[in-house]
Enzyme design. Structure first.
Site, PDB file in Angstrom:
ATOM      1  N   TYR A   1       0.844  -1.208   0.000  1.00  0.00           N
ATOM      2  CA  TYR A   1       0.000   0.000   0.000  1.00  0.00           C
ATOM      3  C   TYR A   1       0.874   1.251   0.000  1.00  0.00           C
ATOM      4  O   TYR A   1       1.730   1.438   0.871  1.00  0.00           O
ATOM      5  CB  TYR A   1      -0.947   0.019   1.210  1.00  0.00           C
ATOM      6  CG  TYR A   1      -2.073  -1.004   1.135  1.00  0.00           C
ATOM      7  CD1 TYR A   1      -2.373  -1.666  -0.049  1.00  0.00           C
ATOM      8  CD2 TYR A   1      -2.828  -1.313   2.258  1.00  0.00           C
ATOM      9  CE1 TYR A   1      -3.394  -2.619  -0.112  1.00  0.00           C
ATOM     10  CE2 TYR A   1      -3.856  -2.267   2.201  1.00  0.00           C
ATOM     11  CZ  TYR A   1      -4.121  -2.913   1.006  1.00  0.00           C
ATOM     12  OH  TYR A   1      -5.128  -3.843   0.949  1.00  0.00           O
TER      13      TYR A   1
ATOM     14  N   ARG B   1      -3.068 -12.412  -2.235  1.00  0.00           N
ATOM     15  CA  ARG B   1      -3.854 -12.873  -3.379  1.00  0.00           C
ATOM     16  C   ARG B   1      -3.278 -14.220  -3.827  1.00  0.00           C
ATOM     17  O   ARG B   1      -2.056 -14.370  -3.859  1.00  0.00           O
ATOM     18  CB  ARG B   1      -3.749 -11.826  -4.498  1.00  0.00           C
ATOM     19  CG  ARG B   1      -4.889 -11.806  -5.421  1.00  0.00           C
ATOM     20  CD  ARG B   1      -4.999 -10.513  -6.196  1.00  0.00           C
ATOM     21  NE  ARG B   1      -6.202  -9.791  -5.852  1.00  0.00           N
ATOM     22  CZ  ARG B   1      -7.435 -10.223  -6.065  1.00  0.00           C
ATOM     23  NH1 ARG B   1      -7.627 -11.375  -6.652  1.00  0.00           N
ATOM     24  NH2 ARG B   1      -8.476  -9.506  -5.710  1.00  0.00           N
TER      25      ARG B   1
ATOM     26  N   ASN C   1      -8.712 -13.156  -0.611  1.00  0.00           N
ATOM     27  CA  ASN C   1      -9.176 -13.498  -1.965  1.00  0.00           C
ATOM     28  C   ASN C   1      -8.989 -14.988  -2.263  1.00  0.00           C
ATOM     29  O   ASN C   1      -8.701 -15.360  -3.400  1.00  0.00           O
ATOM     30  CB  ASN C   1      -8.455 -12.628  -3.009  1.00  0.00           C
ATOM     31  CG  ASN C   1      -8.613 -11.151  -2.715  1.00  0.00           C
ATOM     32  OD1 ASN C   1      -9.719 -10.649  -2.666  1.00  0.00           O
ATOM     33  ND2 ASN C   1      -7.505 -10.450  -2.492  1.00  0.00           N
TER      34      ASN C   1
ATOM     35  N   SER D   1     -13.297  -3.105   0.574  1.00  0.00           N
ATOM     36  CA  SER D   1     -14.025  -2.171  -0.302  1.00  0.00           C
ATOM     37  C   SER D   1     -15.538  -2.232  -0.063  1.00  0.00           C
ATOM     38  O   SER D   1     -16.312  -2.525  -0.980  1.00  0.00           O
ATOM     39  CB  SER D   1     -13.709  -2.422  -1.774  1.00  0.00           C
ATOM     40  OG  SER D   1     -12.408  -1.986  -2.093  1.00  0.00           O
TER      41      SER D   1
ATOM     42  N   GLY E   1     -12.396   2.149   3.915  1.00  0.00           N
ATOM     43  CA  GLY E   1     -11.244   2.731   3.227  1.00  0.00           C
ATOM     44  C   GLY E   1     -11.202   4.243   3.261  1.00  0.00           C
ATOM     45  O   GLY E   1     -10.310   4.856   2.666  1.00  0.00           O
TER      46      GLY E   1
HETATM   47  N1  LIG Z   1      -7.363  -7.744   0.275  1.00  0.00           N
HETATM   48  C1  LIG Z   1      -7.483  -7.062  -0.834  1.00  0.00           C
HETATM   49  O1  LIG Z   1      -7.237  -7.561  -1.945  1.00  0.00           O
HETATM   50  C2  LIG Z   1      -7.907  -5.625  -0.742  1.00  0.00           C
HETATM   51  C3  LIG Z   1      -8.206  -4.916  -1.917  1.00  0.00           C
HETATM   52  C4  LIG Z   1      -8.605  -3.589  -1.779  1.00  0.00           C
HETATM   53  C5  LIG Z   1      -8.743  -3.017  -0.514  1.00  0.00           C
HETATM   54  N2  LIG Z   1      -8.433  -3.733   0.590  1.00  0.00           N
HETATM   55  C6  LIG Z   1      -8.568  -3.147   1.965  1.00  0.00           C
HETATM   56  O2  LIG Z   1      -9.868  -2.617   2.068  1.00  0.00           O
HETATM   57  C7  LIG Z   1      -9.807  -1.262   2.502  1.00  0.00           C
HETATM   58  C8  LIG Z   1     -10.966  -0.512   1.983  1.00  0.00           C
HETATM   59  O3  LIG Z   1     -10.942  -0.441   0.539  1.00  0.00           O
HETATM   60  P1  LIG Z   1     -11.522   0.843  -0.187  1.00  0.00           P
HETATM   61  O4  LIG Z   1     -10.739   2.019   0.157  1.00  0.00           O
HETATM   62  O5  LIG Z   1     -11.695   0.501  -1.625  1.00  0.00           O
HETATM   63  O6  LIG Z   1     -12.946   0.909   0.569  1.00  0.00           O
HETATM   64  P2  LIG Z   1     -14.229   1.805   0.515  1.00  0.00           P
HETATM   65  O7  LIG Z   1     -14.549   2.147   1.913  1.00  0.00           O
HETATM   66  O8  LIG Z   1     -15.246   1.024  -0.263  1.00  0.00           O
HETATM   67  O9  LIG Z   1     -13.867   3.102  -0.313  1.00  0.00           O
HETATM   68  C9  LIG Z   1     -13.204   4.199   0.269  1.00  0.00           C
HETATM   69  C10 LIG Z   1     -13.079   5.277  -0.765  1.00  0.00           C
HETATM   70  O10 LIG Z   1     -14.371   5.795  -1.027  1.00  0.00           O
HETATM   71  C11 LIG Z   1     -14.366   7.204  -0.851  1.00  0.00           C
HETATM   72  N3  LIG Z   1     -15.686   7.670  -0.416  1.00  0.00           N
HETATM   73  C12 LIG Z   1     -16.528   8.411  -1.150  1.00  0.00           C
HETATM   74  N4  LIG Z   1     -17.663   8.622  -0.510  1.00  0.00           N
HETATM   75  C13 LIG Z   1     -17.569   8.009   0.673  1.00  0.00           C
HETATM   76  C14 LIG Z   1     -18.436   7.886   1.781  1.00  0.00           C
HETATM   77  N5  LIG Z   1     -19.651   8.428   1.803  1.00  0.00           N
HETATM   78  N6  LIG Z   1     -18.029   7.183   2.848  1.00  0.00           N
HETATM   79  C15 LIG Z   1     -16.806   6.605   2.841  1.00  0.00           C
HETATM   80  N7  LIG Z   1     -15.935   6.713   1.813  1.00  0.00           N
HETATM   81  C16 LIG Z   1     -16.315   7.400   0.726  1.00  0.00           C
HETATM   82  C17 LIG Z   1     -13.271   7.460   0.159  1.00  0.00           C
HETATM   83  O11 LIG Z   1     -12.830   8.802   0.012  1.00  0.00           O
HETATM   84  P3  LIG Z   1     -12.366   9.651   1.312  1.00  0.00           P
HETATM   85  O12 LIG Z   1     -11.061   9.046   1.724  1.00  0.00           O
HETATM   86  O13 LIG Z   1     -12.208  11.014   0.781  1.00  0.00           O
HETATM   87  O14 LIG Z   1     -13.437   9.509   2.336  1.00  0.00           O
HETATM   88  C18 LIG Z   1     -12.225   6.459  -0.283  1.00  0.00           C
HETATM   89  O15 LIG Z   1     -11.501   6.947  -1.396  1.00  0.00           O
HETATM   90  C19 LIG Z   1      -8.435  -0.786   2.005  1.00  0.00           C
HETATM   91  O16 LIG Z   1      -7.972   0.338   2.748  1.00  0.00           O
HETATM   92  C20 LIG Z   1      -7.599  -1.994   2.241  1.00  0.00           C
HETATM   93  O17 LIG Z   1      -7.222  -2.018   3.600  1.00  0.00           O
HETATM   94  C21 LIG Z   1      -8.032  -5.031   0.501  1.00  0.00           C
END
Ligand SMILES: NC(=O)c1ccc[n+]([C@@H]2O[C@H](COP(=O)([O-])OP(=O)(O)OC[C@H]3O[C@@H](n4cnc5c(N)ncnc54)[C@H](OP(=O)(O)O)[C@@H]3O)[C@@H](O)[C@H]2O)c1
Length: 306
Positions: A50, A120, A150, A216, A271
């Site tokens: 990350y 992964r 995954n 996500s 996230g």
């Molecule tokens: N294991 C894997 O393969 C894998 C893959 C991907 C992710 N992950 C993990 O999952 C975590 C979350 O993933 P993600 O960041 O894609 O998750 P998410 O919570 O679905 O998306 C967060 C993103 O959405 C934006 N956003 C827009 N409107 C929002 C709202 N109303 N509330 C909250 N966020 C909003 C956030 O922006 P702002 O920051 O401006 O709020 C941020 O850029 C990652 O940090 C990582 O730890 C794991």
């Protein structure tokens, strides 16, 4: 806050995902952590890759600046995805797992990691080698527990048959990506959803006591964007808004509550990098959606039930 046990650890069912903090100002990340901890969150999800390693560095600095006691929070990180000029590849070799953990500990400036996930599936993986690596990490006190991300049920079964202990499977799951539950809802139908995209991971994890983590929780597709407030999902947003009004929270918190309501007792890995959004999302832990509400949200995604 809702909590779950992984080994002897008691983790919050809302985790702060740190994938997006690497290039954010340090004070913002510190406020994010403060808001999360205030709401009862004690679990943080990272990965060696990350921000090219910057997320681990920033997180390590932030928790030290904030003076958090190491025993009071849980750090999870991942290894196994590599990149070079040749492109991306996966590497679950013993050597890489051990090196990756050392790199993470250096960047975090910590003595140990609470949970290490294989990021992964590496089709070249050899269970015995992974088991050896995990045993070395456990004995040396560098890692307390292990998991995967995954992974299908068959892949977890194969590793477990080689003596690899798996406490966690982190999978993409949200109202914008429902593969984990689709298959179980459509067994033996002619529908596309009957295809086991998630490889029976839900049922296997429930049977074996493996904690599922939903990554996500607000994105649809493959990082296509946030479905909350997106006009391409009118029925879903109408339902989210109605329930947000009923439960006095944000629509995004309802989307999180939908994940937490599942009896698999999943953790939701948020996230957001915004302290305000983090605070409002944590309200999800106080909401228990009814069965009818849970299914009405599923149907509002456009999915149908047989
Ligand atoms: N294991 C894997 O393969 C894998 C893959 C991907 C992710 N992950 C993990 O999952 C975590 C979350 O993933 P993600 O960041 O894609 O998750 P998410 O919570 O679905 O998306 C967060 C993103 O959405 C934006 N956003 C827009 N409107 C929002 C709202 N109303 N509330 C909250 N966020 C909003 C956030 O922006 P702002 O920051 O401006 O709020 C941020 O850029 C990652 O940090 C990582 O730890 C794991």
């Amino acid at each position: 806050m809702k909590y779950c046990n992984i080994g002897e650890m008691n983790l919050s069912r809302i985790m702060v995902g740190c994938m997006r903090i690497g290039d954010k100002p340090l004070p913002q990340t510190e406020s994010l952590i403060v808001e999360a901890v205030r709401a009862g969150v004690n679990a943080f999800d990272l990965a060696d890759i990350y921000g090219g390693g910057d997320s681990e560095k920033v997180f390590g600095v932030a928790v030290k600046d904030l003076g958090l006691t190491r025993e009071d929070y849980f750090v999870q990180t991942k290894c196994g995805i590599r990149r070079s000029d040749a492109g991306k590849w996966y590497d679950f070799s013993k050597e890489h797992i051990l090196n990756s953990v050392d790199g993470s500990l250096q960047r975090l400036k910590m003595e140990y990691i609470d949970i290490l996930l294989l990021h992964r599936p590496d089709t070249l993986m050899e269970g015995e080698e992974i088991a050896e690596a995990f045993a070395r990490l456990k004995e040396s006190g560098k890692v307390r527990a292990f998991g995967v991300s995954n992974f299908s049920a068959a892949q977890m079964r194969m590793l477990r048959s080689c003596g690899v202990k798996i406490a966690v499977d982190q999978m993409q799951f949200s109202l914008g990506h429902t593969a984990l539950v689709d298959v179980g809802l459509n067994v033996n139908t002619g529908k596309d959803e009957a295809t086991t995209r998630a490889g029976d991971a839900l049922e296997y994890c429930r049977e074996k006591g493996i904690t599922l983590q939903a990554w996500s929780p607000l994105q649809w597709g493959w990082f296509e964007g946030v479905f909350v407030g997106d006009e391409r999902f009118p029925a879903l947003n109408e339902k989210l808004n109605t329930l947000a009004e009923k439960y006095d929270c944000t629509p995004a918190a309802i989307a999180l509550a939908w994940i937490l309501r599942h009896p698999a007792k999943m953790q939701a890995v948020t996230g957001t990098t915004s302290p305000e959004r983090m605070q409002s999302l944590c309200k999800a832990a106080d909401i228990d959606l009814t069965r009818e509400e849970w299914y009405s949200l599923y149907l509002a995604t456009g999915k149908t039930l047989p």
